[in-house]
Design an enzyme around this catalytic site. Sequence first.
Site, short mmCIF file in Angstrom:
data_model
loop_
_atom_site.label_atom_id
_atom_site.label_comp_id
_atom_site.label_asym_id
_atom_site.label_seq_id
_atom_site.Cartn_x
_atom_site.Cartn_y
_atom_site.Cartn_z
N ASP A 151 41.04 23.02 34.73
CA ASP A 151 42.00 24.01 35.22
C ASP A 151 42.76 24.53 33.99
O ASP A 151 43.45 23.75 33.31
CB ASP A 151 42.95 23.29 36.20
CG ASP A 151 44.01 24.22 36.77
OD1 ASP A 151 44.24 25.30 36.20
OD2 ASP A 151 44.62 23.84 37.79
N VAL A 152 42.65 25.83 33.70
CA VAL A 152 43.29 26.35 32.48
C VAL A 152 44.81 26.28 32.51
O VAL A 152 45.45 26.41 31.47
CB VAL A 152 42.87 27.82 32.15
CG1 VAL A 152 41.41 27.93 31.81
CG2 VAL A 152 43.27 28.78 33.25
N ASN A 203 38.74 33.93 29.70
CA ASN A 203 38.45 34.89 30.77
C ASN A 203 39.09 34.52 32.11
O ASN A 203 39.34 35.41 32.94
CB ASN A 203 36.93 35.00 30.90
CG ASN A 203 36.51 35.65 32.21
OD1 ASN A 203 36.58 36.87 32.36
ND2 ASN A 203 36.11 34.83 33.17
N SER A 221 43.41 43.54 30.95
CA SER A 221 43.04 44.43 32.06
C SER A 221 43.63 45.81 31.79
O SER A 221 44.67 45.91 31.12
CB SER A 221 43.62 43.89 33.37
OG SER A 221 43.55 44.86 34.39
N TYR A 223 50.87 40.55 38.05
CA TYR A 223 49.56 40.47 37.40
C TYR A 223 49.55 41.39 36.16
O TYR A 223 49.11 40.99 35.08
CB TYR A 223 48.47 40.89 38.38
CG TYR A 223 47.08 41.01 37.79
CD1 TYR A 223 46.32 39.89 37.49
CD2 TYR A 223 46.52 42.27 37.52
CE1 TYR A 223 45.04 40.01 36.94
CE2 TYR A 223 45.26 42.39 36.98
CZ TYR A 223 44.51 41.27 36.69
OH TYR A 223 43.25 41.38 36.15
N ALA A 268 51.98 42.31 34.38
CA ALA A 268 52.81 41.71 33.32
C ALA A 268 52.08 40.57 32.63
O ALA A 268 52.16 40.42 31.40
CB ALA A 268 54.12 41.22 33.92
N LYS A 294 48.95 40.31 32.19
CA LYS A 294 47.89 40.89 31.34
C LYS A 294 48.51 41.59 30.13
O LYS A 294 47.90 41.65 29.06
CB LYS A 294 47.02 41.85 32.17
CG LYS A 294 46.20 41.12 33.24
CD LYS A 294 45.20 40.16 32.60
CE LYS A 294 44.40 39.36 33.59
NZ LYS A 294 43.37 38.52 32.98
N1 LIG Z 1 37.24 42.27 38.37
C1 LIG Z 1 38.01 43.19 37.85
O1 LIG Z 1 38.06 44.35 38.31
C2 LIG Z 1 38.85 42.89 36.65
C3 LIG Z 1 39.48 43.96 36.00
C4 LIG Z 1 40.28 43.68 34.89
C5 LIG Z 1 40.41 42.39 34.43
N2 LIG Z 1 39.78 41.38 35.09
C6 LIG Z 1 39.96 40.03 34.57
O2 LIG Z 1 38.70 39.46 34.28
C7 LIG Z 1 38.74 38.05 34.47
C8 LIG Z 1 37.63 37.60 35.40
O3 LIG Z 1 37.82 38.24 36.65
P1 LIG Z 1 36.70 38.25 37.79
O4 LIG Z 1 36.83 39.57 38.46
O5 LIG Z 1 35.40 37.80 37.24
O6 LIG Z 1 37.31 37.13 38.76
P2 LIG Z 1 36.55 36.12 39.77
O7 LIG Z 1 37.59 35.72 40.76
O8 LIG Z 1 35.27 36.68 40.24
O9 LIG Z 1 36.24 34.87 38.82
C9 LIG Z 1 37.29 34.16 38.20
C10 LIG Z 1 36.82 32.77 37.87
O10 LIG Z 1 37.93 32.08 37.27
C11 LIG Z 1 38.02 30.79 37.84
N3 LIG Z 1 39.40 30.31 37.78
C12 LIG Z 1 40.46 30.76 38.48
N4 LIG Z 1 41.54 30.02 38.20
C13 LIG Z 1 41.15 29.10 37.29
C14 LIG Z 1 41.82 28.04 36.62
N5 LIG Z 1 43.12 27.79 36.85
N6 LIG Z 1 41.13 27.28 35.75
C15 LIG Z 1 39.80 27.51 35.54
N7 LIG Z 1 39.12 28.48 36.15
C16 LIG Z 1 39.78 29.27 37.01
C17 LIG Z 1 37.56 30.97 39.29
O11 LIG Z 1 37.15 29.73 39.86
C18 LIG Z 1 36.42 31.96 39.11
O12 LIG Z 1 35.19 31.31 38.89
C19 LIG Z 1 40.14 37.74 34.98
O13 LIG Z 1 40.97 37.37 33.91
C20 LIG Z 1 40.60 39.06 35.56
O14 LIG Z 1 42.00 39.20 35.59
C21 LIG Z 1 39.00 41.59 36.19
#
Ligand SMILES: NC(=O)c1ccc[n+]([C@@H]2O[C@H](COP(=O)([O-])OP(=O)(O)OC[C@H]3O[C@@H](n4cnc5c(N)ncnc54)[C@H](O)[C@@H]3O)[C@@H](O)[C@H]2O)c1
Length: 260
Positions: free
Chosen positions: A62-63, A89, A142, A156, A158, A160
């Site tokens: 867990d990060v 990520n 993001s 969120y 903030a 980012k």
């Molecule tokens: N999807 C989008 O449109 C988008 C846009 C901009 C930025 N992002 C960023 O990209 C990153 C990935 O997003 P995504 O869309 O793939 O999300 P997602 O929800 O599909 O995947 C996120 C992963 O992170 C894991 N996770 C969550 N909390 C955690 C924790 N405390 N410790 C370890 N693992 C944890 C989850 O189990 C999941 O496998 C995130 O930082 C998100 O903010 C996503």
Amino acid sequence: MEDTYSNVCVTGSGNGIGRSIAIALNNEGYNVACADKDSKSLDETLDLMPKEKPKKIKIKMDVSQVKDIDKMIEKTVKHFGTLDIMVNNAGVTKSLGLFELDETHWKWMNDVNAKGTFFCLQKAAKQMIAQGNGGRIINMSSVGAKGFVDVSNTIYAATKGSILSMTKTASQELGKYNINVNSICPSPTYTDIVKKLVAKRAKEQNKTEKEIMDYYMRDVPLGRFNDPDDIASMVIFLSSSGARNITGQSFNVDGGLIPS
Ligand SMILES: NC(=O)c1ccc[n+]([C@@H]2O[C@H](COP(=O)([O-])OP(=O)(O)OC[C@H]3O[C@@H](n4cnc5c(N)ncnc54)[C@H](O)[C@@H]3O)[C@@H](O)[C@H]2O)c1
């Protein structure tokens, strides 16, 4: 060119963007430590990596827990010998209006997105300095940090924004160790986070999910959602020797949404 690295750790690699990044790096020849809090989804990520490719390991963690971050780095180094590239990520969010947000949301999103990213960055940098061979740190921000009008919520955005700030300052401190720190700002990317957000907004606004997605794309010159592989491609570049002189930057992968 100098600065070639082999061993990577990717947080949040059980799903979505992180999974695509981990698979793409493995396909490029990197040994990949896949870290996530969801053990089952990590198994699926590892299953999707071709058997003949370099090593891959699974780390359930867990990060938001600093002791988990220490163990993640220890395990990566134990299996691969070094940690050369850290991809921060993992992130969480939910579609919420300004007045729906409370302290629980603040803690939840800050603990994972801001605190998690910071301590992964700090601990990875410490390990890289001890190795003495430089390294790369890539943080997932993001377009929400840069004023994207349809961002999931203000807290969120903030968290980012804090990732962009820590990227700049850490890059200044770590430059003398040949450690590059950059961040990526994706626009909407069709993963679980966004699927849930689109479904919630469609219900609230009595619209179809397609109408919501088309609305998100109204100001995007290239007019398309990201595929997770679009973000993975940027990670591959930032990990490569060709990116050795790039640090402290943030890169939008957004079809032209934010003109900066
Ligand atoms: N999807 C989008 O449109 C988008 C846009 C901009 C930025 N992002 C960023 O990209 C990153 C990935 O997003 P995504 O869309 O793939 O999300 P997602 O929800 O599909 O995947 C996120 C992963 O992170 C894991 N996770 C969550 N909390 C955690 C924790 N405390 N410790 C370890 N693992 C944890 C989850 O189990 C999941 O496998 C995130 O930082 C998100 O903010 C996503």
